[in-house]
Design a protein around this motif. Structure first.
Motif, short mmCIF file in Angstrom:
data_model
loop_
_atom_site.label_atom_id
_atom_site.label_comp_id
_atom_site.label_asym_id
_atom_site.label_seq_id
_atom_site.Cartn_x
_atom_site.Cartn_y
_atom_site.Cartn_z
N LYS A 71 0.82 -1.20 0.00
CA LYS A 71 0.00 0.00 0.00
C LYS A 71 0.86 1.26 0.00
O LYS A 71 0.51 2.27 -0.61
CB LYS A 71 -0.92 -0.02 1.24
CG LYS A 71 -2.18 0.78 1.05
CD LYS A 71 -3.14 0.57 2.18
CE LYS A 71 -4.29 1.57 2.06
NZ LYS A 71 -5.11 1.56 3.27
N GLN A 72 2.00 1.17 0.68
CA GLN A 72 2.90 2.33 0.73
C GLN A 72 3.39 2.75 -0.65
O GLN A 72 3.84 3.88 -0.84
CB GLN A 72 4.11 2.01 1.62
CG GLN A 72 3.76 1.86 3.08
CD GLN A 72 4.92 1.30 3.89
OE1 GLN A 72 6.00 1.07 3.36
NE2 GLN A 72 4.70 1.07 5.18
N VAL A 73 3.36 1.83 -1.61
CA VAL A 73 3.74 2.22 -2.98
C VAL A 73 2.53 2.14 -3.90
O VAL A 73 2.64 1.88 -5.09
CB VAL A 73 4.89 1.34 -3.53
CG1 VAL A 73 6.18 1.62 -2.78
CG2 VAL A 73 4.56 -0.15 -3.44
N SER A 74 1.34 2.35 -3.29
CA SER A 74 0.06 2.37 -4.02
C SER A 74 -0.16 1.10 -4.81
O SER A 74 -0.60 1.13 -5.96
CB SER A 74 -0.01 3.57 -4.97
OG SER A 74 0.41 4.73 -4.33
N GLY A 75 0.14 -0.02 -4.22
CA GLY A 75 -0.07 -1.30 -4.91
C GLY A 75 -0.72 -2.32 -4.01
O GLY A 75 -1.03 -2.04 -2.84
N ASP B 199 -0.30 -2.58 -9.50
CA ASP B 199 -1.07 -1.38 -9.22
C ASP B 199 -2.55 -1.68 -9.45
O ASP B 199 -2.93 -2.82 -9.72
CB ASP B 199 -0.58 -0.20 -10.08
CG ASP B 199 -0.86 -0.41 -11.57
OD1 ASP B 199 -1.60 -1.36 -11.92
OD2 ASP B 199 -0.32 0.37 -12.40
N ALA B 200 -3.39 -0.64 -9.32
CA ALA B 200 -4.83 -0.85 -9.40
C ALA B 200 -5.23 -1.42 -10.77
O ALA B 200 -6.20 -2.15 -10.89
CB ALA B 200 -5.57 0.44 -9.12
#
Lengths: 710, 313
Positions: A232-236, A289-290
């Motif tokens: 989550k810290q790297v938006s993943g 990623d999203a």
């Protein structure tokens, strides 16, 4: 009541061995306690790389008392005319440890015997448990077992210590020369030497303070939470491959996740290559990623604490960089040639020692694909794609990438085919044709991929069975069960009405060998057994599966459809009526039946009615089954039930005049044949509660035998 | 401690395992693919005699050569081989202490024993154990022999094989084996690169197939003749030659699939005969090392220099 703890301390166990061993431990413990008549509460098991443990709550400190009745000699041999015991009775009483005057004469199964009533004196649990626990441990079995040191004992890895406690008492369990005590060992690195365990209640706490999270569920939570947070810290989000997650849970005693990074330029490598390098080779989770695109990060799970993570990360990043550089080098080397340029090298790659090379297999696949295309009347474009895919599908086996990453077979072929500009359906088929590649994997999704998978699998199945390597027990080195499952799934998915035996025969012909018909029988039967197992897994009653399979020959699609229809129909109240009618009519059939029904010989209207009904129903059932509508066919059969019942009420089938009798039997046979167009109802088990478990299956079979004997 | 050179790593391991009571042997003077093929492993692992040995073994794998162009692939690599028979109860701890000797502080790393089963079909050998990973890098193989030369290994030997290049690359943080500092001021590449390039060219391009084939047949005949004459060790030398010639033929791409299986089976058969003969011969001699071991005081070995540091340093 005290709690029981048994811990087997070992060197690092293979991760996949731990869960099955824990199950055996729990079952073994339960059985041992039951056999010893020791009441006990809940059983829990814990497993980690260096230990298998079982905790049993509330264990009675004594056995339950038991009175046992032992049958001895026949009463007339045990007692003389005056009722005095004979030598036989005295010997028997002595052997059972009861006074001879306490022997009783009793009727057992219709005969009178001397019976000794033996009272088992309850013993202390602490006295009887050690022997039983030793048995539980020595009976554990693993996929591979080994010896070590000078001993003869066999286990998955060497046993180094054991803890066995009932309450605070050490149980004298001894296995492989290791005697149980109260001393456990903590984490290899974080622990600080041997630690005493006071009792089962203290077990988890003692281990935690020695750096071991012994509860596998807790380790799972730790890994999932930490990896999710780090991603989550790297938006993943972490790609939590379930098999890798299980492996990491069982290969760490104190998991600690960490995130590392790799050069963005490696993202130009094909996604499956990146994921394979990370997951299979380095045991890292990838991060997406999203939009499900890979990010240049990975998640490693260390067996240790959160200190010095920077050093550990640096090491993992260094290793992954070398791995990815390798992969990039292999891809670059491989891409110097087109996929088809690798075909000549298949001459040097063995398919199976007795079955020649991959080049030969490729030639067989092309021929078989052509055969299938003819059978199914495929259009030109599809045929062309199928033949091209068959030609290319094994070429990647001799590329550097697959040499290095064998699990990427097919996947690499697809990627290279796409880069070569092969038609998309060809590339896709190459990528799909090995599927299902493991338990839980799906069958190919495209038509060309499915057909290529079908011919590849039938070629393997026929060849391996042909050289006598039918899988036995858990041994299935060529993955024939998976191949068979793939074939069954493909047949259902594409709804292929295909004479399977003929297909197997065509495959056998490709080998140019003279295998007898028994090989084809074995292949078809093997496929039928897989279908049967799969249908039962899907919840269809085994007896209905058998009823469907029995009349379907080598048409597995029909067998599957029939079974599903029967399963749906069996829930309806009419089903019982159908079965009863069939049962009455079939039970009385004999060889006496005339070869044909002769309406001239009918004596009552009921005979005419049944005759007309049988002819009409047969024709309708044929129409329905030809369209694959077995549910409708079953519905049509209902029209037979009333005429069948009637005829039994109206006439005596076994009439005294032979000609009339033979004619009536022929009439009933006509009705039975109509039933058999849909299913073999004689396989159906009718009982108030339908069994669905394997155990139930056995039970039901006995029930049936009893019925048959009646 | 300054960063260890390649030769420092070797010397540290020699000291450590000598202190564990190992005989420090020397590399075998024939081409072998692994330390397992050294008679000090293959033959000594057979029979009841206790045995502890350690040595460096240069290992030739013709098919792995890459002309010195691949940073991780070598025609010849160096193994540090340790064999202890019977396997001691605390062997994993001893191994971890050896890492401490190499300056690896275990608490600062991630050391893992990951399941790995080993099999050498040409030797009729198999075992169970692990690959040891250090922060994701495979640095050692750890195997409990179960079978050797087709015979049951009894008692069980444990074999530890350190990949010396891998370990030194890790310690020195080099991304290519050729950049390893072998001795102060001298790299692995400076010592080894030319050999790698030439040996790769030989195995892949220049080896004369007929000569190799003839060599295989001659070696096989000689091994068989010597076995009949009861000369096990010379016979085994010829088995090793056959095995290496097989590897060369394989790298040269000269072996068809069917032939491959037969050649391997022929090697295995010879290895099996050597194993049987060796055990029989040792029995005739009264298994001499059973006596030697009884006389050998454990105190003779120097105390482990690193014991103070311990596995949990």
């Amino acid at each position: 009541m005290p709690d029981l703890l048994l811990e087997i301390g070992t060197e690092e166990l293979p991760p996949h061995d731990i869960a099955p061993a824990l199950q055996q431990l729990a079952e073994g413990m339960r059985a041992a306690l039951a056999a010893l008549r020791i009441d006990a509460g809940v059983i829990r098991t814990y497993g980690a790389p260096r230990r298998l443990a079982v905790v049993c709550m509330g264990v009675a400190s004594r056995q339950r008392p038991m009175v046992r009745e032992v049958r001895g000699p026949a009463a007339q041999a045990a007692f003389d005319a005056e009722g005095r015991p004979t030598q036989a009775a005295i010997g028997f009483a002595r052997a059972q440890g009861v006074p001879v005057e306490r022997l009783q004469a009793r009727e057992v199964e219709g005969k009178r015997y001397a019976v000794a009533v033996v009272e088992e004196r309850p013993k202390h649990s602490a006295e009887v448990l050690p022997g039983a626990l030793t048995g539980v441990v020595t009976r554990l079995s693993f996929s591979k077992m080994m010896r070590w040191g000078e001993g003869e004992a066999r286990f998955a890895r060497p046993i180094r210590w054991m803890v066995a406690l009932l309450g605070r008492t050490v149980l004298r369990v001894e296995v492989a020369g290791v005697r149980a005590g109260r001393t456990t060992r903590g984490h290899r690195i974080l622990g600080s030497g041997p630690r005493a365990v006071a009792s089962a209640q203290a077990y988890l706490k003692v281990l935690k303070s020695s750096g071991v999270i012994v509860d596998q569920d807790e380790r799972r939570r730790v890994i999932v939470q930490q990896t999710t947070a780090l991603a989550k810290q790297v938006s993943g989000v972490p790609v939590l491959d379930p098999a890798l997650l299980d492996e990491l849970i069982m290969s760490t005693e104190h998991p600690q996740a960490l995130r590392g990074a790799f050069d963005r330029e490696f993202l130009t490598l094909p996604g499956p290559v990146l994921v394979t390098v990370m997951q299979h080779h380095q045991k890292y989770f990838a991060i997406e990623d999203a939009g499900r695109r890979l990010l240049p990060y990975f998640l490693a799970v260390r067996d240790g604490d959160a200190r010095h993570l920077a050093t550990v990360r640096q090491g993992h990043e260094w290793v992954l960089r070398a791995r990815l550089a390798d992969a990039r080098f292999f891809v670059q080397e491989d891409r110097k040639h087109r996929l088809e340029d690798y075909l000549p090298k298949l001459d040097g790659l063995l398919f199976q020692a007795q079955l020649g090379t991959m080049a030969e297999k490729t030639r067989r696949l092309v021929a078989l694909a052509r055969h299938v295309s003819g059978l199914l009347l495929l259009d030109g474009r599809t045929t062309e794609a199928l033949l091209r895919a068959a030609t290319l599908c094994k070429a990647d086996l001799v590329t550097k990438m697959v040499g290095e990453f064998p699990e990427l077979q097919g996947v690499i072929g697809q990627i290279y085919a796409e880069l070569d500009g092969e038609p998309p359906e060809v590339a896709r088929a190459i990528g799909e044709h090995y599927r299902p590649a493991r338990a839980g994997d799906a069958a190919p999704k495209t038509q060309v991929g499915a057909l290529l998978g079908l011919v590849d699998k039938i070629d393997t199945l026929v060849g391996i069975v042909g050289v006598g390597l039918v899988p036995t027990g858990s041994q299935d080195p060529y993955g024939l069960r998976r191949a068979a499952q793939g074939i069954v799934e493909i047949i259902q998915m594409l709804r292929l009405r295909m004479p399977l035996r003929a297909l197997a025969e065509a495959a056998a012909a490709g080998y140019g060998r003279r295998w007898g018909p028994e090989v084809l029988d074995l292949v078809v039967d093997f496929l039928r057994q897989r279908l049967r197992a799969m249908l039962i897994d899907q919840g269809v009653r085994y007896d209905l599966v058998d009823a469907a399979v029995a009349v379907s020959g080598d048409d597995l699609l029909a067998a599957a459809d029939r079974a599903q229809a029967l399963s749906a129909f069996a829930g309806r109240p009419e089903f019982a009526r159908l079965y009863v009618a069939y049962d009455r009519a079939s039970r009385i059939l004999s060889a006496e039946a005339a070869s044909q029904v002769d309406p001239e010989k009918f004596e009552v209207p009921a005979e005419h009615r049944l005759h007309e009904a049988a002819i009409r129903v047969s024709s309708r059932v044929r129409t329905a089954t030809a369209g694959g509508d077995y549910l409708n066919a079953l519905g049509e059969l209902l029209a037979l039930t009333e005429p069948v019942d009637r005829i039994f009420d109206a006439v005596l089938i076994m009439a005294p005049q032979p000609a009339v009798r033979a004619n009536r039997l022929a009439l009933l046979r006509l009705a039975v044949e109509a039933f058999r167009l849909v299913a073999d109802f004689s396989k159906v088990v009718v009982a108030s509660d339908q069994p669905s478990t394997p155990d139930g299956e056995r039970r039901a079979k006995t029930t049936k035998k009893v019925q048959a004997a009646r | 401690m300054s960063v260890l050179t390649f030769q420092d790593v070797v010397m540290a391991l020699e000291r450590f395992w000598a202190a564990q009571g190992c005989v420090i042997e020397q590399p075998y003077d024939l081409e072998v693919g692994a330390g397992t093929m050294h008679p000090a492993t293959f033959l000594r692992a057979l029979g009841p005699e206790p045995w502890r040995v350690a040595f460096v073994q240069p290992s030739r794998r013709p098919a792995d050569g890459r002309y010195g162009e691949n940073p991780n692939r070598l025609f010849k690599h160096y193994q540090y081989q340790v064999v202890l028979k019977p396997s001691p109860d605390d062997i994993q701890d001893r191994y971890l202490r050896s890492l401490v000797q190499l300056g690896i502080r275990l608490r600062e790393h991630d050391v893992r024993f990951l399941e790995d089963d080993w099999e050498a079909p040409t030797l009729g050998a198999s075992g169970l154990g692990w690959q040891v990973f250090l922060d994701g890098a495979e640095i050692s193989q750890f195997t409990y022999f179960q079978q050797m030369g087709g015979l049951e290994a009894k008692p069980v030997s444990v074999e530890i094989t350190y990949g010396l290049e891998r370990i030194t690359m890790f310690i020195q943080r080099r991304s290519s084996a050729f950049e390893i500092e072998w001795a102060p001021g001298m790299t692995y590449g400076e010592l080894r690169l030319q050999d790698e390039a030439e040996q790769s060219a030989y195995s892949f391009d220049r080896a004369d197939v007929e000569t190799l084939r003839a060599g295989f047949a001659a070696g096989e005949a000689e091994a068989s003749r010597l076995l009949d004459a009861g000369l096990v060790l010379p016979a085994y030398d010829h088995v090793l030659k056959c095995s290496h010639l097989f590897n060369l033929l394989d790298a040269r791409g000269a072996i068809g699939v069917a032939e491959r299986t037969t050649l391997m089976a022929r090697c295995r058969q010879l290895a099996h005969r050597c194993a049987e003969r060796y055990v029989a011969r040792r029995e005739e001699l009264g298994f001499p090392l059973l006596r030697t071991a009884a006389n050998r005081r454990p105190g003779r070995a120097r105390p482990a220099a690193g014991r103070a540091g311990g596995a949990r340093a």
